[in-house]
Write a protein that holds these residues in place. Structure first.
Motif, PDB file in Angstrom:
ATOM      1  N   ASN A   1       0.828  -1.209   0.000  1.00 46.10           N
ATOM      2  CA  ASN A   1       0.000   0.000   0.000  1.00 46.10           C
ATOM      3  C   ASN A   1       0.863   1.260   0.000  1.00 46.10           C
ATOM      4  O   ASN A   1       0.555   2.239  -0.686  1.00 46.10           O
ATOM      5  CB  ASN A   1      -0.908   0.001   1.228  1.00 46.10           C
ATOM      6  CG  ASN A   1      -1.944  -1.103   1.194  1.00 46.10           C
ATOM      7  OD1 ASN A   1      -2.440  -1.469   0.143  1.00 46.10           O
ATOM      8  ND2 ASN A   1      -2.271  -1.642   2.357  1.00 46.10           N
TER       9      ASN A   1
ATOM     10  N   TYR B   1      -3.911  -3.042  -4.867  1.00 45.66           N
ATOM     11  CA  TYR B   1      -4.441  -2.874  -3.511  1.00 45.66           C
ATOM     12  C   TYR B   1      -5.888  -3.343  -3.486  1.00 45.66           C
ATOM     13  O   TYR B   1      -6.581  -3.381  -4.513  1.00 45.66           O
ATOM     14  CB  TYR B   1      -4.358  -1.404  -3.087  1.00 45.66           C
ATOM     15  CG  TYR B   1      -4.919  -0.433  -4.109  1.00 45.66           C
ATOM     16  CD1 TYR B   1      -6.257  -0.086  -4.110  1.00 45.66           C
ATOM     17  CD2 TYR B   1      -4.099   0.125  -5.087  1.00 45.66           C
ATOM     18  CE1 TYR B   1      -6.770   0.789  -5.049  1.00 45.66           C
ATOM     19  CE2 TYR B   1      -4.604   0.992  -6.042  1.00 45.66           C
ATOM     20  CZ  TYR B   1      -5.939   1.325  -6.022  1.00 45.66           C
ATOM     21  OH  TYR B   1      -6.450   2.178  -6.962  1.00 45.66           O
TER      22      TYR B   1
ATOM     23  N   TRP C   1      -8.603   3.063   1.805  1.00 44.44           N
ATOM     24  CA  TRP C   1      -7.428   3.051   2.678  1.00 44.44           C
ATOM     25  C   TRP C   1      -6.257   3.764   2.005  1.00 44.44           C
ATOM     26  O   TRP C   1      -5.541   4.548   2.634  1.00 44.44           O
ATOM     27  CB  TRP C   1      -7.068   1.617   3.028  1.00 44.44           C
ATOM     28  CG  TRP C   1      -5.872   1.415   3.905  1.00 44.44           C
ATOM     29  CD1 TRP C   1      -4.798   0.623   3.640  1.00 44.44           C
ATOM     30  CD2 TRP C   1      -5.628   1.983   5.201  1.00 44.44           C
ATOM     31  NE1 TRP C   1      -3.901   0.656   4.681  1.00 44.44           N
ATOM     32  CE2 TRP C   1      -4.394   1.490   5.658  1.00 44.44           C
ATOM     33  CE3 TRP C   1      -6.343   2.855   6.012  1.00 44.44           C
ATOM     34  CZ2 TRP C   1      -3.852   1.845   6.886  1.00 44.44           C
ATOM     35  CZ3 TRP C   1      -5.800   3.212   7.241  1.00 44.44           C
ATOM     36  CH2 TRP C   1      -4.569   2.703   7.661  1.00 44.44           C
ATOM     37  N   ILE C   2      -6.072   3.524   0.709  1.00 43.08           N
ATOM     38  CA  ILE C   2      -5.029   4.227  -0.042  1.00 43.08           C
ATOM     39  C   ILE C   2      -5.278   5.727  -0.005  1.00 43.08           C
ATOM     40  O   ILE C   2      -4.358   6.534   0.213  1.00 43.08           O
ATOM     41  CB  ILE C   2      -4.988   3.723  -1.496  1.00 43.08           C
ATOM     42  CG1 ILE C   2      -4.590   2.244  -1.556  1.00 43.08           C
ATOM     43  CG2 ILE C   2      -4.040   4.569  -2.340  1.00 43.08           C
ATOM     44  CD1 ILE C   2      -3.192   1.953  -1.091  1.00 43.08           C
TER      45      ILE C   2
ATOM     46  N   ASP D   1      -5.681  -2.607   5.809  1.00 44.37           N
ATOM     47  CA  ASP D   1      -6.946  -1.870   5.906  1.00 44.37           C
ATOM     48  C   ASP D   1      -7.833  -2.355   7.035  1.00 44.37           C
ATOM     49  O   ASP D   1      -9.012  -1.979   7.105  1.00 44.37           O
ATOM     50  CB  ASP D   1      -7.700  -1.984   4.583  1.00 44.37           C
ATOM     51  CG  ASP D   1      -7.792  -3.423   4.090  1.00 44.37           C
ATOM     52  OD1 ASP D   1      -8.342  -4.266   4.808  1.00 44.37           O
ATOM     53  OD2 ASP D   1      -7.286  -3.706   2.989  1.00 44.37           O
TER      54      ASP D   1
END
Length: 541
Positions: free
Chosen positions: A8, A32, A37-38, A113
């Motif tokens: 990530n 991903y 979350w990114i 995540d």
């Protein structure tokens, strides 16, 4: 931090450098699982540029986990009030299960995540509890948050669908058909990202789903994965107590006429069980307990806190959970066990490998014996020293990296290397090193290979070196030891048919025409399967 957590961070690092949400700057691959979350890590890196990405990811995971538990507890209190409990004592039964189970700590701070998953589940439950008890709810806002589920993780669509049903049923009596507008609020962001995914990545699902063959079933490994969680942490004890508390809560809500609140509890339970069943069908994961944590967390939400009076029969359940919590907090940890499936205690393995109780930053992994960090640093130096090269290492040793061929001059990356563990090495190498993930999480060809034998989830595919050289090396510069017929077949397969279309979709400049072409081709390219042997692939092409 786990090695997968660094995957990530490499994506976020590429975003910071202006290359987009990609793992390698020469290929548009969605490496991903959680777009949200990114986005959160990237946004926090903009707000706090003085913090390293590693500490941003770990800190955000801890904070979001706490938010999820606090929000879930608030929702549980709202439901308890709707059930007209006269108790002034609220005991954190479900919250104790979450707070004392070691995997919750491990994966909340792993750079993955998981913390965001807890936050989303807790906030959704609190929002829906507010809706069903008429406590100043904002149904449109709740709908938007519920709709974010597939952007947290695609498998959370199970919960998102169930939560939407609760929201629609709860509002239908007041708004009638106008309630359908909530579907639009919930679907807007997921649909927008899905259009982006299909046009940008030329795929219908993340590349990680293709790499793990998420559509196939592996019940045997999945049941072993579930059994490992239940027995390692004696989880059947608190789950039995939670079942008693959930049953008592449902009875109390129905008796009080709080049918909408009872629906929320029942749907949350059903979604948790369905999600656990999906994970079992999928075959679990190589990280012990991780994929089943959302189901456990969701089961604990409605009874995160319970009132002990007038339902005095809940006292034994609370005492059982308290006793188990003490044992879990102090004793219950993963242990080595012989099995046909490899399930790791990733935290303990990294602690032992680094001789560091809390390896977080990249430099904390400098003592790891697998040479991941050292290789990444070496490749970064090669990428800035001039020249373009493909670097390989014999699969059977940890010997030094060796320049195998000249890389194609059309690549923006200066160095190409294939790895089996891509997180730490990839983040250390920097954007101008193209990391070929032989297991497929970040590679479009490896992701589409068949799984020939079941072993460690997500690590069962193996991309041959002929494929790497055919894609990235200048013709005629291949090293000795590579079968020339396989190399020629791989080059031929890549130059025609579906593999050519896939390569063009992911590597050509992203014009408006290319975006729409990718969008229309995404279904067929996602369904593409590539034989392991390049000679067979050439025939298929």
């Amino acid at each position: 931090m786990s090695d997968d957590g660094f995957i990530n961070l490499r994506v976020v690092d590429n975003i910071q450098h202006g290359f987009g949400p990609v793992f390698n700057i020469d290929e548009r691959v969605e490496a991903y699982t959680s777009p949200l979350w990114i986005a959160i890590i990237w946004a926090l890196s903009v707000v706090a540029p003085f913090l390293s990405l590693e500490y941003i990811a770990v800190g955000a995971g801890i904070a979001l986990s706490l938010v999820g538990l606090a929000a879930g507890t608030r929702g549980s209190l709202l439901l308890g009030h709707r059930g007209r409990s006269d108790s002034r004592i609220a005991v954190p039964v479900g919250a104790v299960v979450v707070a004392t189970l070691a995997p919750f700590w491990d994966f909340a701070t792993s750079g993955l995540d998981t913390g965001l998953t807890f936050a989303w589940l807790g906030i959704c439950f609190m929002g829906l509890a507010s809706v069903v008890v008429d406590r100043g709810s904002r149904p449109r806002l709740v709908a938007v948050v519920v709709g974010l589920g597939p952007l947290v993780r695609p498998d959370l669509g199970i919960f998102a669908l169930g939560f939407l049903i609760v929201l629609m049923v709860s509002r239908w009596a007041e708004r009638g058909p106008r309630t359908l507008t909530l579907l639009a609020w919930a679907a807007a962001l997921p649909i927008a990202y899905q259009v982006f995914r299909m046009g940008y990545f030329a795929a219908v699902v993340p590349n990680t789903a293709l790499a793990k063959d998420a559509g196939q079933a592996d019940w045997a490994r999945g049941w072993f994965y579930l059994k490992d969680l239940l027995t390692t942490y004696w989880l059947w004890i608190p789950l039995g107590a939670l079942a008693a508390c959930l049953t008592a809560l449902l009875i109390r809500l129905r008796s009080a006429g709080a049918n909408r609140a009872a629906l929320l509890v029942g749907v949350t339970m059903a979604c948790a069980l369905l999600h656990a069943l999906y994970v079992v069908r999928l075959g679990g994961d190589f990280m012990g307990a991780r994929m089943l944590l959302p189901a456990v967390f969701a089961l604990a939400l409605p009874v995160a806190v319970v009132g002990l009076s007038p339902a005095r029969l809940l006292v034994p359940a609370a005492l059982v959970v308290a006793a188990w919590g003490v044992v879990s907090l102090s004793t219950l940890r993963p242990h080595a066990r012989a099995s046909p499936y490899r399930i790791e205690d990733t935290r303990e393995s990294f602690i032992q490998a680094t001789n560091n109780l809390h390896p977080v930053s990249l430099q904390d992994f400098r003592g790891i014996p697998f040479l991941w960090l050292q290789d990444g640093v070496t490749l970064r130096r090669l990428s800035v020293s001039g020249g373009r090269r493909v670097v390989l290492r014999p699969r059977t040793s940890l010997g030094p990296l060796q320049v195998a061929a000249r890389a194609l001059p059309t690549l923006r990356a200066h160095v190409v290397e294939s790895f089996e563990a891509i997180g730490i090495a990839g983040f250390a190498a920097g954007p101008y090193v193209h990391i070929v993930d032989v297991h497929g999480l970040a590679d479009p060809i490896a992701a589409r290979l068949p799984i020939t034998s079941r072993y460690e989830a997500g690590h069962e595919k193996q991309l041959g070196q002929a494929w790497v050289l055919a894609r990235f090396a200048v013709p005629g510069s291949a090293p000795q030891g590579i079968d020339p017929t396989q190399l020629a077949a791989a080059r031929a397969a890549l130059s025609c048919g579906s593999l050519r279309d896939l390569t063009r979709a992911l590597t050509q400049p992203l014009t408006v025409d290319r975006f729409f072409s990718n969008f229309t081709d995404s279904w067929s390219l996602s369904a593409l399967h590539v034989p392991q042997d390049p000679r067979r692939a050439h025939k298929c092409a």
